[in-house]
Design an enzyme around this catalytic site. Structure first.
Site, PDB file in Angstrom:
ATOM      1  N   CYS A 110       2.060   2.905  10.052  1.00 14.87           N
ATOM      2  CA  CYS A 110       2.350   4.247   9.525  1.00 14.87           C
ATOM      3  C   CYS A 110       3.034   5.083  10.610  1.00 14.87           C
ATOM      4  O   CYS A 110       2.563   5.158  11.741  1.00 14.87           O
ATOM      5  CB  CYS A 110       1.076   4.934   9.056  1.00 14.87           C
ATOM      6  N   GLN A 123      -6.797  -1.341   2.526  1.00 16.95           N
ATOM      7  CA  GLN A 123      -6.120  -1.087   3.805  1.00 16.95           C
ATOM      8  C   GLN A 123      -6.787   0.098   4.515  1.00 16.95           C
ATOM      9  O   GLN A 123      -6.975   1.155   3.918  1.00 16.95           O
ATOM     10  CB  GLN A 123      -4.638  -0.769   3.605  1.00 16.95           C
ATOM     11  N   ARG A 167       8.700   1.122  -2.510  1.00 18.63           N
ATOM     12  CA  ARG A 167       9.350   2.167  -3.302  1.00 18.63           C
ATOM     13  C   ARG A 167       9.946   1.672  -4.608  1.00 18.63           C
ATOM     14  O   ARG A 167       9.852   2.361  -5.634  1.00 18.63           O
ATOM     15  CB  ARG A 167      10.432   2.856  -2.450  1.00 18.63           C
ATOM     16  N   ASN A 179       8.687  -7.008   4.535  1.00 15.30           N
ATOM     17  CA  ASN A 179       8.674  -5.723   3.826  1.00 15.30           C
ATOM     18  C   ASN A 179       9.853  -4.876   4.285  1.00 15.30           C
ATOM     19  O   ASN A 179      10.222  -4.878   5.459  1.00 15.30           O
ATOM     20  CB  ASN A 179       7.341  -4.999   4.108  1.00 15.30           C
ATOM     21  N   GLY A 180      10.421  -4.156   3.308  1.00 11.54           N
ATOM     22  CA  GLY A 180      11.503  -3.216   3.605  1.00 11.54           C
ATOM     23  C   GLY A 180      12.758  -3.542   2.833  1.00 11.54           C
ATOM     24  O   GLY A 180      13.358  -4.595   3.018  1.00 11.54           O
ATOM     25  N   ASP A 181      13.106  -2.625   1.916  1.00 11.91           N
ATOM     26  CA  ASP A 181      14.377  -2.695   1.193  1.00 11.91           C
ATOM     27  C   ASP A 181      14.486  -3.834   0.184  1.00 11.91           C
ATOM     28  O   ASP A 181      15.606  -4.246  -0.137  1.00 11.91           O
ATOM     29  CB  ASP A 181      15.571  -2.780   2.164  1.00 11.91           C
ATOM     30  N   PRO A 231       0.846  -1.190   0.000  1.00 15.19           N
ATOM     31  CA  PRO A 231       0.000   0.000   0.000  1.00 15.19           C
ATOM     32  C   PRO A 231       0.879   1.237   0.000  1.00 15.19           C
ATOM     33  O   PRO A 231       1.821   1.313   0.779  1.00 15.19           O
ATOM     34  CB  PRO A 231      -0.770  -0.118   1.329  1.00 15.19           C
ATOM     35  N   MET A 232       0.576   2.188  -0.877  1.00 18.25           N
ATOM     36  CA  MET A 232       1.320   3.462  -0.881  1.00 18.25           C
ATOM     37  C   MET A 232       0.365   4.601  -1.200  1.00 18.25           C
ATOM     38  O   MET A 232      -0.270   4.610  -2.261  1.00 18.25           O
ATOM     39  CB  MET A 232       2.451   3.431  -1.909  1.00 18.25           C
ATOM     40  N   LYS A 248      -0.563  -5.012   8.840  1.00 18.53           N
ATOM     41  CA  LYS A 248       0.782  -4.570   8.437  1.00 18.53           C
ATOM     42  C   LYS A 248       1.341  -3.706   9.562  1.00 18.53           C
ATOM     43  O   LYS A 248       0.708  -2.735   9.973  1.00 18.53           O
ATOM     44  CB  LYS A 248       0.712  -3.775   7.139  1.00 18.53           C
TER      45      LYS A 248
HETATM   46  C1  LIG Z   1       4.965   7.172  -0.968  1.00 22.03           C
HETATM   47  C2  LIG Z   1       4.697   6.131   0.079  1.00 22.03           C
HETATM   48  C3  LIG Z   1       3.423   5.951   0.577  1.00 22.03           C
HETATM   49  C4  LIG Z   1       3.168   4.975   1.546  1.00 22.03           C
HETATM   50  N1  LIG Z   1       1.876   4.767   1.963  1.00 22.03           N
HETATM   51  C5  LIG Z   1       1.610   3.706   2.780  1.00 22.03           C
HETATM   52  C6  LIG Z   1       0.256   3.351   3.094  1.00 22.03           C
HETATM   53  O1  LIG Z   1      -0.707   3.984   2.646  1.00 22.03           O
HETATM   54  N2  LIG Z   1       0.069   2.272   3.912  1.00 22.03           N
HETATM   55  C7  LIG Z   1       1.124   1.528   4.421  1.00 22.03           C
HETATM   56  O2  LIG Z   1       0.898   0.550   5.143  1.00 22.03           O
HETATM   57  N3  LIG Z   1       2.393   1.856   4.133  1.00 22.03           N
HETATM   58  C8  LIG Z   1       2.648   2.899   3.313  1.00 22.03           C
HETATM   59  N4  LIG Z   1       3.949   3.164   2.957  1.00 22.03           N
HETATM   60  C9  LIG Z   1       5.027   2.277   3.469  1.00 22.03           C
HETATM   61  C10 LIG Z   1       5.305   1.142   2.482  1.00 22.03           C
HETATM   62  O3  LIG Z   1       4.156   0.341   2.270  1.00 22.03           O
HETATM   63  C11 LIG Z   1       6.454   0.259   2.966  1.00 22.03           C
HETATM   64  O4  LIG Z   1       6.119  -0.265   4.214  1.00 22.03           O
HETATM   65  C12 LIG Z   1       7.790   1.002   3.098  1.00 22.03           C
HETATM   66  O5  LIG Z   1       7.984   1.930   2.046  1.00 22.03           O
HETATM   67  C13 LIG Z   1       8.983   0.027   3.134  1.00 22.03           C
HETATM   68  O6  LIG Z   1       9.009  -0.764   1.965  1.00 22.03           O
HETATM   69  P1  LIG Z   1      10.043  -0.486   0.751  1.00 22.03           P
HETATM   70  O7  LIG Z   1      11.434  -0.535   1.321  1.00 22.03           O
HETATM   71  O8  LIG Z   1       9.781  -1.583  -0.252  1.00 22.03           O
HETATM   72  O9  LIG Z   1       9.756   0.891   0.221  1.00 22.03           O
HETATM   73  C14 LIG Z   1       4.216   4.163   2.033  1.00 22.03           C
HETATM   74  C15 LIG Z   1       5.520   4.357   1.545  1.00 22.03           C
HETATM   75  C16 LIG Z   1       5.771   5.313   0.573  1.00 22.03           C
HETATM   76  C17 LIG Z   1       7.169   5.471   0.047  1.00 22.03           C
END
Ligand SMILES: Cc1cc2nc3c(=O)[nH]c(=O)nc-3n(C[C@H](O)[C@H](O)[C@H](O)COP(=O)(O)O)c2cc1C
Length: 337
Positions: free
Chosen positions: A102, A72, A227, A202-204, A18-19, A141
């Site tokens: 969050c 979500q 990302r 999740n993460g990186d 989710p983003m 999450k």
């Molecule tokens: C632009 C952006 C928006 C995000 N919005 C949400 C969201 O709405 N809900 C959520 O659980 N996490 C949100 N996240 C966190 C990501 O889902 C994820 O947990 C975090 O970026 C780490 O994963 P990554 O290293 O693959 O980026 C957001 C992250 C980014 C960069």
């Protein structure tokens, strides 16, 4: 086989995270077509859902072609979350995900998102309330803890399972870390020892090699990517290609252009042309990363406001690539080649 209730999702899942402002239906559809096994809406405020705020109601809309899809939701009040979960269920997703991760101040200070990590009994009540309110599977999450001195995921994870969560996604950072520092994947095998529900890492995860390593080193049931997928839905296909064949291809420039334009046009259908074009700017670096001439393309696209002109500029780049001069015109050299 990862199962959430009756929903069979497969093995070693690839999940689009989710983003906010990123994972709208136009992007989720592409991610699914290119190999994501399930996708998530951006987080939606439970308070806004129960008020039927127009912007949030739009976020609840999913498409049959993108399934399996999760909605979500987040909030700090179990009764409000219950009501919001019922409304979300009626919108027809495959499962409901609760955001307990969050880190943003405005969310945390309302006891929502990662704020719940400071109050595990409240988190448990919240999850139980949502599980009781809906028939759909409910997942959570979250993060590993509030800060380095209070990492409590090994206590929280079994509690969430007891409360009825059917899977956990763990962003392997603390709330205090936000997005900085390295995600510590070593928590995943430890969490898997204390629960029997699926655990998603999740993460990186940024490359196909990262995904392969994440599965190999942690035994995660899925990896969730945020990302690195922005403007790069091809990543899901590449991960599967690497898994199945031992190597993977980069998308061609022609494919990048085709997918980007389709995504952009759909984004404008959803938001209207002006907002759609503006909101799309965040995707260009992902779509054209590493392609010679792409930084000039991006800076040009930041100035253009009409859909037609943006599409023309992108397609021109697709035809001539780095053979353009500084104004976007094709150089004599490239024409001669
Ligand atoms: C632009 C952006 C928006 C995000 N919005 C949400 C969201 O709405 N809900 C959520 O659980 N996490 C949100 N996240 C966190 C990501 O889902 C994820 O947990 C975090 O970026 C780490 O994963 P990554 O290293 O693959 O980026 C957001 C992250 C980014 C960069």
């Amino acid at each position: 086989m990862v199962k959430l209730g009756n929903l069979e999702l497969g093995e070693q899942l690839l999940l689009l995270a989710p983003m906010e402002d990123v994972t709208d239906v136009s992007f989720r559809l592409l991610a699914r077509e290119l190999g994501a096994d399930a996708v998530y809406t951006e987080f939606i405020s439970s308070e806004a859902i129960i008020r039927a705020a127009a912007k949030s109601m739009k976020k609840l809309v999913t498409s049959p072609q993108e399934r399996p899809v999760a909605i979500q939701i987040y909030g700090g009040d179990p009764a409000v979350m219950q009501e919001a979960a019922r409304i979300s269920e009626a919108a027809g997703p495959d499962f409901i995900d609760i955001n307990c991760g969050c880190w943003v101040k405005n969310v945390v200070r309302h006891n929502a998102g990662a704020g719940l990590l400071k109050d595990p009994p409240r988190m448990e009540r919240m999850v139980r309330a949502v599980v009781d309110a809906v028939k759909l599977p409910v997942t959570v999450k979250t993060r590993i803890g509030w800060d380095a001195n209070s990492i409590n995921i090994l206590e929280i994870a079994p509690m969430l399972e007891q409360a009825g969560a059917q899977a956990l996604t763990i962003h392997c950072r603390t709330r205090v870390q936000g997005h900085s520092g390295d995600a510590d994947w070593s928590w995943i095998p430890r969490i898997k020892q204390v629960v029997s529900i699926p655990v998603f890492l999740n993460g990186d995860v940024k490359t196909p090699e990262d995904a392969e390593r994440a599965f190999r080193e942690t035994g995660a049931d899925g990896v969730m990517i945020a990302r690195a997928a922005i403007g790069n839905p091809f990543l899901f296909r590449q991960i599967k290609e690497l898994r199945n064949t031992g190597s993977y291809m980069q998308p061609s420039l022609e494919e990048r252009v085709r997918v980007c334009v389709r995504h952009l046009v759909h984004s404008c259908e959803i938001r209207g042309e002006k907002r759609g074009v503006f909101a799309f700017r965040k995707y260009y670096s992902g779509y054209f990363r590493g392609i010679p001439g792409s930084s000039r393309l991006r800076s040009d696209l930041m100035q253009i406001t009409s859909l037609e002109a943006v599409v023309e500029r992108i397609e021109h780049f697709g035809e001539h690539g780095a053979g353009e001069d500084a104004t976007g015109n094709v150089s004599d050299l490239a024409m001669a080649a």
